[in-house]
Design a protein around this motif. Sequence first.
Motif, PDB file in Angstrom:
ATOM      1  N   UNK A 123      11.924  32.503  12.642  1.00  0.00           N
ATOM      2  CA  UNK A 123      10.580  31.941  12.654  1.00  0.00           C
ATOM      3  C   UNK A 123      10.510  30.873  13.745  1.00  0.00           C
ATOM      4  N   UNK A 124       9.413  30.901  14.476  1.00  0.00           N
ATOM      5  CA  UNK A 124       9.204  29.908  15.537  1.00  0.00           C
ATOM      6  C   UNK A 124       8.992  28.540  14.901  1.00  0.00           C
ATOM      7  N   UNK A 125       9.361  27.504  15.637  1.00  0.00           N
ATOM      8  CA  UNK A 125       9.312  26.158  15.085  1.00  0.00           C
ATOM      9  C   UNK A 125       8.055  25.382  15.446  1.00  0.00           C
ATOM     10  N   UNK A 126       7.229  25.897  16.342  1.00  0.00           N
ATOM     11  CA  UNK A 126       6.037  25.128  16.693  1.00  0.00           C
ATOM     12  C   UNK A 126       4.998  25.196  15.569  1.00  0.00           C
ATOM     13  N   UNK A 128       2.024  26.204  15.211  1.00  0.00           N
ATOM     14  CA  UNK A 128       1.245  27.423  14.969  1.00  0.00           C
ATOM     15  C   UNK A 128       1.860  28.276  13.864  1.00  0.00           C
ATOM     16  N   UNK A 129       3.158  28.135  13.662  1.00  0.00           N
ATOM     17  CA  UNK A 129       3.875  28.953  12.680  1.00  0.00           C
ATOM     18  C   UNK A 129       4.122  28.213  11.368  1.00  0.00           C
ATOM     19  N   UNK A 130       3.480  27.060  11.187  1.00  0.00           N
ATOM     20  CA  UNK A 130       3.638  26.291   9.950  1.00  0.00           C
ATOM     21  C   UNK A 130       3.377  27.099   8.691  1.00  0.00           C
ATOM     22  N   UNK A 131       2.271  27.849   8.620  1.00  0.00           N
ATOM     23  CA  UNK A 131       2.036  28.650   7.415  1.00  0.00           C
ATOM     24  C   UNK A 131       3.136  29.684   7.170  1.00  0.00           C
ATOM     25  N   UNK A 132       3.639  30.306   8.219  1.00  0.00           N
ATOM     26  CA  UNK A 132       4.727  31.285   8.060  1.00  0.00           C
ATOM     27  C   UNK A 132       5.996  30.587   7.568  1.00  0.00           C
ATOM     28  N   UNK A 133       6.306  29.425   8.147  1.00  0.00           N
ATOM     29  CA  UNK A 133       7.495  28.677   7.722  1.00  0.00           C
ATOM     30  C   UNK A 133       7.433  28.388   6.228  1.00  0.00           C
ATOM     31  N   UNK A 134       6.272  27.950   5.758  1.00  0.00           N
ATOM     32  CA  UNK A 134       6.097  27.619   4.336  1.00  0.00           C
ATOM     33  C   UNK A 134       6.216  28.876   3.463  1.00  0.00           C
ATOM     34  N   UNK A 135       5.620  29.973   3.914  1.00  0.00           N
ATOM     35  CA  UNK A 135       5.694  31.228   3.166  1.00  0.00           C
ATOM     36  C   UNK A 135       7.145  31.649   2.969  1.00  0.00           C
ATOM     37  N   UNK A 168      13.484  28.992  17.712  1.00  0.00           N
ATOM     38  CA  UNK A 168      13.369  29.564  16.373  1.00  0.00           C
ATOM     39  C   UNK A 168      14.459  29.046  15.435  1.00  0.00           C
ATOM     40  N   UNK A 169      14.242  29.322  14.179  1.00  0.00           N
ATOM     41  CA  UNK A 169      15.226  29.074  13.131  1.00  0.00           C
ATOM     42  C   UNK A 169      15.445  30.414  12.439  1.00  0.00           C
ATOM     43  N   UNK A 170      16.693  30.781  12.251  1.00  0.00           N
ATOM     44  CA  UNK A 170      17.028  32.035  11.570  1.00  0.00           C
ATOM     45  C   UNK A 170      17.101  31.757  10.074  1.00  0.00           C
ATOM     46  N   UNK A 171      16.347  32.519   9.308  1.00  0.00           N
ATOM     47  CA  UNK A 171      16.307  32.369   7.846  1.00  0.00           C
ATOM     48  C   UNK A 171      16.812  33.635   7.190  1.00  0.00           C
ATOM     49  N   UNK A 172      17.569  33.462   6.110  1.00  0.00           N
ATOM     50  CA  UNK A 172      18.193  34.585   5.404  1.00  0.00           C
ATOM     51  C   UNK A 172      17.815  34.527   3.933  1.00  0.00           C
ATOM     52  N   UNK A 173      17.693  35.692   3.341  1.00  0.00           N
ATOM     53  CA  UNK A 173      17.402  35.767   1.901  1.00  0.00           C
ATOM     54  C   UNK A 173      18.314  36.801   1.258  1.00  0.00           C
TER      55      UNK A 173
END
Length: 175
Positions: A123-126, A128-135, A168-173
């Motif tokens: 996920x991008x860190x700027x 604009x991607x705040x809603x995606x980061x939270x999701x 970006x930050x790499x996120x894993x689930x």
Amino acid sequence: MEFVKKDNGKEIEIRTMNDKDIPFICQAENDESEKNRIYLKNQLANQEKQECSALLALYCGEVAGYVFVYYKCKWGGLGNCNIPGIVDLLVFKPYRQKGVATALMDMAEKLAKKYSNRIYLDVCLNSEYGPAQRLYVKRGYIPDGKGVYYEEKVCDINAECKNNDELTLCLVKKL
């Protein structure tokens, strides 16, 4: 493949994307450029090669968004680690906050579970991607622990980078 979800009485359908969808996607994106058409055609070619699933969301019958699930993703923080990856989750502005992203992610994770017990995304860190980061955080995605990436490489301490779509930050689930 079809998945239908009701959101406040509104129907969200998730199905496999096909060539006939491209003009409608481009129109909904307000990007009817040749570059965008080629990008979407390439994703569908990868789907034909069974490298990914291209999922399309319809909200009350209208094109609302899409996502690509690569079964052995080659890009991002965990690229080439034989882990499924989410690529380019996009919900068009009129359909945001209506459950479309959640429905797309539900289906993407269901597909990925057939290939692995983990899934990742970058996920991008700027802002604009705040809603995606939270999701993603609400869905249980956590950082891979390597720090931020710039142009798909771990960003060294004090390294110069730009706060653009390449940071970006790499996120894993765990699935």
